[in-house]
Motif scaffolding. Sequence first.
Motif, PDB file in Angstrom:
ATOM      1  N   TRP A  21       0.820  -1.213   0.000  1.00 45.29           N
ATOM      2  CA  TRP A  21       0.000   0.000   0.000  1.00 45.29           C
ATOM      3  C   TRP A  21       0.853   1.263   0.000  1.00 45.29           C
ATOM      4  O   TRP A  21       0.508   2.249  -0.657  1.00 45.29           O
ATOM      5  CB  TRP A  21      -0.966  -0.009   1.187  1.00 45.29           C
ATOM      6  N   SER A  22       1.961   1.270   0.732  1.00 47.27           N
ATOM      7  CA  SER A  22       2.810   2.462   0.684  1.00 47.27           C
ATOM      8  C   SER A  22       3.429   2.598  -0.712  1.00 47.27           C
ATOM      9  O   SER A  22       3.614   3.703  -1.219  1.00 47.27           O
ATOM     10  CB  SER A  22       3.904   2.399   1.752  1.00 47.27           C
ATOM     11  N   LYS A  23       3.726   1.479  -1.339  1.00 44.49           N
ATOM     12  CA  LYS A  23       4.289   1.482  -2.688  1.00 44.49           C
ATOM     13  C   LYS A  23       3.321   2.081  -3.694  1.00 44.49           C
ATOM     14  O   LYS A  23       3.719   2.824  -4.605  1.00 44.49           O
ATOM     15  CB  LYS A  23       4.652   0.053  -3.081  1.00 44.49           C
ATOM     16  N   SER A  24       2.037   1.794  -3.547  1.00 45.12           N
ATOM     17  CA  SER A  24       1.033   2.276  -4.496  1.00 45.12           C
ATOM     18  C   SER A  24       0.433   3.620  -4.097  1.00 45.12           C
ATOM     19  O   SER A  24      -0.336   4.207  -4.856  1.00 45.12           O
ATOM     20  CB  SER A  24      -0.091   1.249  -4.634  1.00 45.12           C
ATOM     21  N   GLY A  25       0.772   4.112  -2.899  1.00 47.01           N
ATOM     22  CA  GLY A  25       0.260   5.409  -2.454  1.00 47.01           C
ATOM     23  C   GLY A  25      -1.064   5.343  -1.731  1.00 47.01           C
ATOM     24  O   GLY A  25      -1.719   6.377  -1.526  1.00 47.01           O
ATOM     25  N   ARG A  26      -1.495   4.139  -1.330  1.00 43.88           N
ATOM     26  CA  ARG A  26      -2.761   3.999  -0.608  1.00 43.88           C
ATOM     27  C   ARG A  26      -2.564   4.350   0.873  1.00 43.88           C
ATOM     28  O   ARG A  26      -1.575   3.957   1.482  1.00 43.88           O
ATOM     29  CB  ARG A  26      -3.321   2.585  -0.755  1.00 43.88           C
ATOM     30  N   TYR A  27      -3.518   5.079   1.412  1.00 45.41           N
ATOM     31  CA  TYR A  27      -3.434   5.520   2.798  1.00 45.41           C
ATOM     32  C   TYR A  27      -3.642   4.324   3.730  1.00 45.41           C
ATOM     33  O   TYR A  27      -4.673   3.662   3.684  1.00 45.41           O
ATOM     34  CB  TYR A  27      -4.468   6.610   3.076  1.00 45.41           C
ATOM     35  N   THR A  28      -2.634   4.054   4.566  1.00 40.04           N
ATOM     36  CA  THR A  28      -2.637   2.874   5.424  1.00 40.04           C
ATOM     37  C   THR A  28      -2.589   3.303   6.872  1.00 40.04           C
ATOM     38  O   THR A  28      -1.539   3.713   7.374  1.00 40.04           O
ATOM     39  CB  THR A  28      -1.421   1.970   5.120  1.00 40.04           C
ATOM     40  N   GLY A  29      -3.723   3.219   7.546  1.00 42.09           N
ATOM     41  CA  GLY A  29      -3.771   3.572   8.956  1.00 42.09           C
ATOM     42  C   GLY A  29      -3.805   2.336   9.824  1.00 42.09           C
ATOM     43  O   GLY A  29      -2.777   1.791  10.218  1.00 42.09           O
ATOM     44  N   LEU A 101       1.915   6.687  18.611  1.00 44.30           N
ATOM     45  CA  LEU A 101       2.696   6.670  17.379  1.00 44.30           C
ATOM     46  C   LEU A 101       1.998   5.935  16.243  1.00 44.30           C
ATOM     47  O   LEU A 101       2.589   5.725  15.189  1.00 44.30           O
ATOM     48  CB  LEU A 101       4.061   6.009  17.625  1.00 44.30           C
ATOM     49  N   ALA A 102       0.763   5.506  16.466  1.00 46.39           N
ATOM     50  CA  ALA A 102       0.013   4.871  15.379  1.00 46.39           C
ATOM     51  C   ALA A 102      -0.132   5.855  14.223  1.00 46.39           C
ATOM     52  O   ALA A 102      -0.079   7.078  14.406  1.00 46.39           O
ATOM     53  CB  ALA A 102      -1.351   4.420  15.874  1.00 46.39           C
ATOM     54  N   GLU A 103      -0.321   5.316  13.027  1.00 49.72           N
ATOM     55  CA  GLU A 103      -0.503   6.199  11.874  1.00 49.72           C
ATOM     56  C   GLU A 103      -1.794   7.003  12.024  1.00 49.72           C
ATOM     57  O   GLU A 103      -2.710   6.626  12.759  1.00 49.72           O
ATOM     58  CB  GLU A 103      -0.525   5.374  10.578  1.00 49.72           C
ATOM     59  N   TRP A 104      -1.840   8.143  11.359  1.00 51.81           N
ATOM     60  CA  TRP A 104      -3.034   9.004  11.331  1.00 51.81           C
ATOM     61  C   TRP A 104      -4.251   8.120  11.063  1.00 51.81           C
ATOM     62  O   TRP A 104      -4.228   7.250  10.189  1.00 51.81           O
ATOM     63  CB  TRP A 104      -2.873  10.017  10.203  1.00 51.81           C
ATOM     64  N   GLY A 105      -5.324   8.317  11.817  1.00 56.56           N
ATOM     65  CA  GLY A 105      -6.550   7.570  11.580  1.00 56.56           C
ATOM     66  C   GLY A 105      -7.254   8.112  10.345  1.00 56.56           C
ATOM     67  O   GLY A 105      -7.764   9.239  10.353  1.00 56.56           O
ATOM     68  N   TYR A 106      -7.305   7.311   9.275  1.00 53.77           N
ATOM     69  CA  TYR A 106      -7.829   7.808   8.008  1.00 53.77           C
ATOM     70  C   TYR A 106      -9.338   7.630   7.849  1.00 53.77           C
ATOM     71  O   TYR A 106      -9.930   8.188   6.919  1.00 53.77           O
ATOM     72  CB  TYR A 106      -7.114   7.117   6.841  1.00 53.77           C
ATOM     73  N   GLY A 107      -9.973   6.856   8.735  1.00 49.67           N
ATOM     74  CA  GLY A 107     -11.421   6.730   8.657  1.00 49.67           C
ATOM     75  C   GLY A 107     -11.899   6.235   7.305  1.00 49.67           C
ATOM     76  O   GLY A 107     -11.486   5.181   6.829  1.00 49.67           O
ATOM     77  N   LEU A 108     -12.781   7.010   6.667  1.00 49.76           N
ATOM     78  CA  LEU A 108     -13.328   6.643   5.360  1.00 49.76           C
ATOM     79  C   LEU A 108     -12.271   6.549   4.267  1.00 49.76           C
ATOM     80  O   LEU A 108     -12.513   5.965   3.213  1.00 49.76           O
ATOM     81  CB  LEU A 108     -14.384   7.669   4.926  1.00 49.76           C
ATOM     82  N   TYR A 109     -11.100   7.114   4.519  1.00 51.66           N
ATOM     83  CA  TYR A 109     -10.084   7.199   3.476  1.00 51.66           C
ATOM     84  C   TYR A 109      -9.098   6.023   3.513  1.00 51.66           C
ATOM     85  O   TYR A 109      -8.177   5.971   2.692  1.00 51.66           O
ATOM     86  CB  TYR A 109      -9.316   8.512   3.596  1.00 51.66           C
ATOM     87  N   GLU A 110      -9.300   5.111   4.443  1.00 51.51           N
ATOM     88  CA  GLU A 110      -8.399   3.965   4.554  1.00 51.51           C
ATOM     89  C   GLU A 110      -8.339   3.196   3.230  1.00 51.51           C
ATOM     90  O   GLU A 110      -9.363   2.818   2.654  1.00 51.51           O
ATOM     91  CB  GLU A 110      -8.875   3.039   5.668  1.00 51.51           C
ATOM     92  N   GLY A 111      -7.121   2.981   2.756  1.00 56.17           N
ATOM     93  CA  GLY A 111      -6.925   2.209   1.534  1.00 56.17           C
ATOM     94  C   GLY A 111      -7.119   2.968   0.244  1.00 56.17           C
ATOM     95  O   GLY A 111      -6.976   2.391  -0.844  1.00 56.17           O
ATOM     96  N   LEU A 112      -7.437   4.260   0.323  1.00 54.28           N
ATOM     97  CA  LEU A 112      -7.681   5.046  -0.884  1.00 54.28           C
ATOM     98  C   LEU A 112      -6.437   5.807  -1.323  1.00 54.28           C
ATOM     99  O   LEU A 112      -5.500   6.016  -0.541  1.00 54.28           O
ATOM    100  CB  LEU A 112      -8.821   6.043  -0.648  1.00 54.28           C
TER     101      LEU A 112
END
Length: 236
Positions: A21-29, A101-112
């Motif tokens: 997901w980091s490789k493709s630019g998807r937001y990973t929380g 230190l968890a990643e930003w909580g992306y909510g609806l944007y997870e995986g987008l």
Amino acid sequence: MPDKDAGTPRVFLYRHGETEWSKSGRYTGTSEIELTQDGVNQVLASGKILVGAGKLIDPAKVARVFVSPRSRAVHTFQLAFTEADRQALTDAGKVDRTERLAEWGYGLYEGLLTKEIRALRKEHGLDGERAWDIWADGCEGEGGESPQQVTDRIDSLIEEIRALHQGNMHGENPSDVVLIAHGHTLRAFTKRWLGYPMEFPLSMMLEPGAVGVLSYQHHSIEEPAFLVGYGFPLEK
């Protein structure tokens, strides 16, 4: 660090290795996405160069290692430090897995992707005058965090770190700190370390498996700084 700043405590920002997901630019929380083989190799390489006795991150000089509870960060810790060093740090009570230190909580944007998030927000009637900016606008939905929520948890961690550093500004005791976490979280930490609000336009890059360094100027707890460049001693 220059001689005039020798012994000043440092905070090392260690980003986890690459995932699909980091490789493709998807937001990973909160999603538990494992490191790719390239991600494993990234961390092994940086760990070999930077972590160990007499190296930039010397376990003997470390007061605390804070690790995000996400599996990709935990795996990065396991790869970057030898088993013996991990065990010694753990036995000494210096390893802390923390949601701060968890990643930003992306909510609806997870995986987008960013373009998908901006399209979704337009569907929701948002961002009529400018494009979405996570640093100013945060994230929608359950689990989505605002900039203030991220600020609050990071400021709590900074307060704890400054308490460790206070009284050790000339190397009186081992007081280096290592943060093993995520792209947005570590950049957010940098902004807050320097005293900037989340929306401050400070462009930063931190590659997967890479290490950044924060410290202080003039041995002063009141002068937190970003160590832009670091000089390495010649190997003997």
